[in-house]
Write an enzyme that holds these catalytic residues in place. Structure first.
Site, mmCIF file in Angstrom:
data_model
loop_
_atom_site.group_PDB
_atom_site.id
_atom_site.type_symbol
_atom_site.label_atom_id
_atom_site.label_comp_id
_atom_site.label_asym_id
_atom_site.label_seq_id
_atom_site.Cartn_x
_atom_site.Cartn_y
_atom_site.Cartn_z
ATOM 1 N N HIS A 209 42.217 17.876 -26.970
ATOM 2 C CA HIS A 209 41.545 17.158 -25.886
ATOM 3 C C HIS A 209 41.368 18.010 -24.614
ATOM 4 C CE1 HIS A 209 42.162 14.010 -28.627
ATOM 5 N NE2 HIS A 209 43.315 13.569 -28.195
ATOM 6 N N ASP B 89 37.158 14.917 -32.440
ATOM 7 C CA ASP B 89 38.098 14.844 -31.329
ATOM 8 C C ASP B 89 37.554 13.700 -30.483
ATOM 9 O OD1 ASP B 89 39.046 15.102 -28.647
ATOM 10 O OD2 ASP B 89 39.772 17.078 -29.170
ATOM 11 N N HIS B 90 38.326 12.621 -30.375
ATOM 12 C CA HIS B 90 37.722 11.425 -29.768
ATOM 13 C C HIS B 90 37.320 11.641 -28.304
ATOM 14 C CE1 HIS B 90 41.755 10.416 -28.145
ATOM 15 N NE2 HIS B 90 41.096 9.681 -27.280
HETATM 16 C C1 BG6 Z 1 45.570 10.949 -28.895
HETATM 17 C C2 BG6 Z 1 47.023 11.325 -28.792
HETATM 18 O O1 BG6 Z 1 44.864 11.946 -29.586
HETATM 19 O O2 BG6 Z 1 45.031 10.812 -27.580
HETATM 20 C C3 BG6 Z 1 47.778 10.253 -28.034
HETATM 21 O O3 BG6 Z 1 47.579 11.478 -30.090
HETATM 22 C C4 BG6 Z 1 47.149 10.019 -26.676
HETATM 23 O O4 BG6 Z 1 49.150 10.612 -27.860
HETATM 24 C C5 BG6 Z 1 45.641 9.785 -26.812
HETATM 25 O O5 BG6 Z 1 47.762 8.880 -26.100
HETATM 26 C C6 BG6 Z 1 44.992 9.794 -25.434
HETATM 27 O O6 BG6 Z 1 43.672 9.360 -25.533
HETATM 28 P P1 BG6 Z 1 42.927 8.724 -24.283
HETATM 29 O O7 BG6 Z 1 41.530 8.525 -24.776
HETATM 30 O O8 BG6 Z 1 43.646 7.447 -23.967
HETATM 31 O O9 BG6 Z 1 43.038 9.700 -23.161
#
Ligand code: BG6
Length: 504
Positions: free
Chosen positions: A253, A190-191
Site C-alpha cells: 500500500h 492491491d486494494h
Molecule cells: C490491509 C491490511 O491490506 O489493509 C490491514 O492487511 C489494513 O492490516 C488494511 O488494516 C488497511 O486498508 P485501508 O483501506 O483501511 O487503509
C-alpha cells in the site's frame, strides 16, 4: 462541476470463477462489488458466476449465504430484483487442488455451464483464498488447460496481496505463476489502487501543467507518507503476528502511494507505460545495508491504552500472538530514491495500528521561502508549504501557504486551501473493488501490480526485515495505544531538521 463522462465499455460475456466462495473476502467485498456493478449496468449481459468451495454445497445454500453477506455488507440498500438476478447466475462447484480429479470435473462443469449461458469461454479466476493456495490452484488450473487462451477466449487470474512475505518468496511465487500464465493474464490486486484519491494522484500530477515543473528535488524538500490506523490487530492476531506492520503495509500500500507520487510521466496512459514507470521508480529506491536500515527506521509495538474511548490491551495479549512476540505494529522508515528527480529528497513513511486516529495521506513539503523579507514574523506562525493528498478519512487535496492578515501592517499567517471530493462529486458509496473487478473484466491491467514492481518493493524493504529479525527485541519500542506511535519516530525527522505532520 463535473461534465458528462463518455459511456463506459461493456465487459464481454464471461465466467467469473471465485475460489473461496464461502469466505470473508467473497462475502464482504467481491459479491457486494459485483452487485454495485450490476446496479451500474457494468456487468456483461451473459455472465456465469461460479463459486468454488472445498466441500460440496448446493447452489441454493451458496446463494443464500452470499445473499446474507450482501445484505450485511452492501454499500447501498439492496434492490431485491437486481440481487436475485445476480445470484441466480451463481453455480457452486466443489474443488480442492489436493484432489486433482476435482479440477478435471470443474473444467467439465464450467464448459457445460458456458455452453448453456453462451459466455464464449472467457474466464476470470478470482482467488479469494489464502496466499499459500495461489500456486497450487494455479498449477491445477494450468494442468487442466483452464488458463490456456488457445481457443481465442481470454483467461485471467486474479490474486490479492500478500504476494510473498519477502523477496525470495515473492520471486518464487512470480516464477511459479509465470510458468503457467503470461504476465498480462495476471491481475495482482492491491486494494489501495481501487481508491479514488489514489488513482487521482496520476490525474493531479499529469493532467495539470502546474505541478510537473516543481515536482522535483529543486522545489520539494521531502515527502511524508502516512497510513495511520486506529484499528487494532483485532481478531487477526495469529495472521498478523507472522507478518507485522512492515510486510502488511509498506511494500504494497505505501509503495503504491510512493510510486504514483514519484514516478516519471508515462508516455501514454496505458497499462504498459504506467506500470513500467511505477516499476522503474520502485527499482530506484536505494537498497540500504542492514546497518543503514537500522539507522533509518523505527519500529514499535502497542501497549495498553485507549482509542476513541475504548480500552485496548497490550498487543502481546491479543489472541493468537506468540508470547514474547517481537512483531512490530508500527513502522517508520526513511528512504531515498536514486534518480535525477529525487536525489537528496527523503521519503519518510510511517504506518501503525492502534494509533489515536485513522489518517492516510501523502504530504509533499515544498522548500521554504527565504523569509529574510519577513524576518519580523515569528517563524511558528508561518505555514509550511505542504501539498497534502488526503486518502482517509476525508478524500481530497489541501495546500498550505502564507497569506497577509488583513490590516494596515504586514502580518503573515498560514492558511489552508482545501478541495474535498464530496463537495464536488456525488459518488455512490462503494466497496473500492468495483473499479478493480471491472478492469479485470475489460482486460485493463493499469491498476494492477506487475511482477517486477512487486519484487522491487520487496527488494527495498528486505534489509529492514533482515535487520529487525536479527535485532529481535532490541530496538522494538513500546507505544501507548491511542498515541501517535513511538516518540522516537520523531528523531528520524528531527535529526534532519524536519518534523512529522501532527496526526491529531
Ligand atoms: C490491509 C491490511 O491490506 O489493509 C490491514 O492487511 C489494513 O492490516 C488494511 O488494516 C488497511 O486498508 P485501508 O483501506 O483501511 O487503509
Amino acid at each position: 462541476m463535473p461534465s458528462d463522462q463518455p459511456a463506459q465499455k461493456q465487459p464481454e460475456p464471461c465466467s467469473f470463477v471465485i475460489f473461496g466462495a464461502t469466505g470473508d473476502l467473497a462475502h464482504r467485498l467481491v459479491i457486494p462489488a459485483l452487485y454495485n456493478l450490476a446496479v451500474a449496468g457494468l456487468l456483461p449481459e451473459k455472465l456465469c458466476v461460479v463459486g468454488i468451495t472445498r466441500k460440496t454445497m448446493s447452489n441454493a445454500a451458496l446463494r443464500d449465504s452470499l445473499m446474507k453477506g450482501l445484505r450485511e455488507f452492501a454499500t447501498r440498500p439492496v434492490e431485491e430484483a437486481t440481487a436475485r438476478r445476480l445470484l441466480e447466475c451463481v453455480t457452486c462447484i466443489a474443488a480442492d487442488p489436493k484432489e486433482p480429479a476435482s479440477f478435471d470435473n470443474m473444467r467439465q462443469q464450467i464448459d457445460e455451464l458456458e455452453a448453456i449461458r453462451q459466455t464464449g469461454g472467457n474466464r476470470l479466476f478470482y482467488l479469494a483464498t489464502p496466499p499459500d493456495t495461489f500456486a497450487p490452484i494455479a498449477r491445477e488450473l494450468g494442468r487442466t488447460g483452464m488458463l490456456s487462451q488457445q481457443s481465442g477466449a481470454w483467461r485471467r487470474l486474479v490474486i490479492e496481496k500478500p504476494f510473498g512475505t519477502d523477496l525470495a518468496s515473492a520471486k518464487a511465487l512470480n516464477g511459479e505463476l509465470l510458468r503457467i500464465v503470461d504476465e498480462h493474464q495476471i491481475y495482482r490486486i492491491d486494494h489501495y489502487l481501487g481508491k479514488e484519491t489514489v488513482q487521482n494522484i496520476l490525474v493531479l500530477r499529469f493532467a495539470n501543467g502546474l505541478f510537473e515543473p516543481i515536482w522535483n528535488r529543486h522545489h520539494i524538500d521531502h515527502v511524508q507518507i502516512t497510513v495511520a490506523e486506529s484499528l487494532t490487530v483485532g481478531r487477526r492476531g495469529r495472521f498478523y503476528d507472522k507478518i507485522g506492520a512492515l510486510r502488511d503495509m509498506v511494500p504494497n500500500h505505501l509503495f503504491q502511494l510512493l510510486s504514483l507520487v514519484a514516478m516519471e510521466p508515462p508516455i501514454r496512459f496505458d497499462a504498459h507505460s504506467v506500470r513500467a514507470e511505477k516499476a522503474d521508480v520502485l527499482a530506484a529506491i536505494q537498497v540500504q545495508s542492514e546497518s543503514e536500515a537500522l539507522q533509518n527506521s523505527v519500529r514499535g509495538q502497542y501497549r495498553a491504552g485507549s482509542v476513541d474511548g475504548t480500552e485496548i490491551g497490550d498487543y502481546s495479549s491479543t489472541a493468537g500472538v506468540r508470547p514474547g512476540s517481537t512483531t512490530e505494529t508500527y513502522a517508520a522508515l526513511k528512504l531515498t530514491i536514486d534518480n535525477w528527480r529525487w536525489a537528496g529528497v527523503p521519503f519518510y513513511l510511517r504506518t501503525g495500528k492502534a494509533l489515536g486516529v485513522k489518517r492516510t495521506e501523502v504530504a509533499i513539503k515544498f522548500k521554504q521561502a527565504p523569509f529574510a523579507m519577513f524576518s519580523c514574523t515569528p517563524v511558528e506562525t508561518l505555514a509550511q508549504n505542504y501539498l497534502v493528498i488526503a486518502v482517509a478519512p476525508t478524500e481530497g487535496i489541501a495546500l498550505q501557504f502564507n497569506t497577509k492578515v488583513p490590516g494596515p501592517s504586514i502580518r503573515i499567517d498560514g492558511v489552508e486551501m482545501k478541495f474535498r471530493y464530496k463537495d464536488y462529486f456525488k459518488a455512490e458509496p462503494s466497496t473500492g473493488y468495483e473499479t478493480l473487478i471491472y478492469d479485470c473484466m475489460i482486460g485493463d491491467n493499469i491498476l494492477f501490480q506487475r511482477a517486477d514492481s512487486v519484487e522491487a518493493g520487496w527488494r527495498a524493504v528486505q534489509p529492514f526485515l533482515d535487520a529487525w529479525k536479527k535485532a529481535g527485541a532490541e530496538g522494538l519500542l513500546g507505544y501507548k495505544a491511542g498515541s501517535e506511535g513511538p516518540a522516537e519516530a520523531n528523531t528520524l525527522l528531527t535529526r534532519d531538521g524536519r518534523s512529522w505532520r501532527k496526526l491529531g
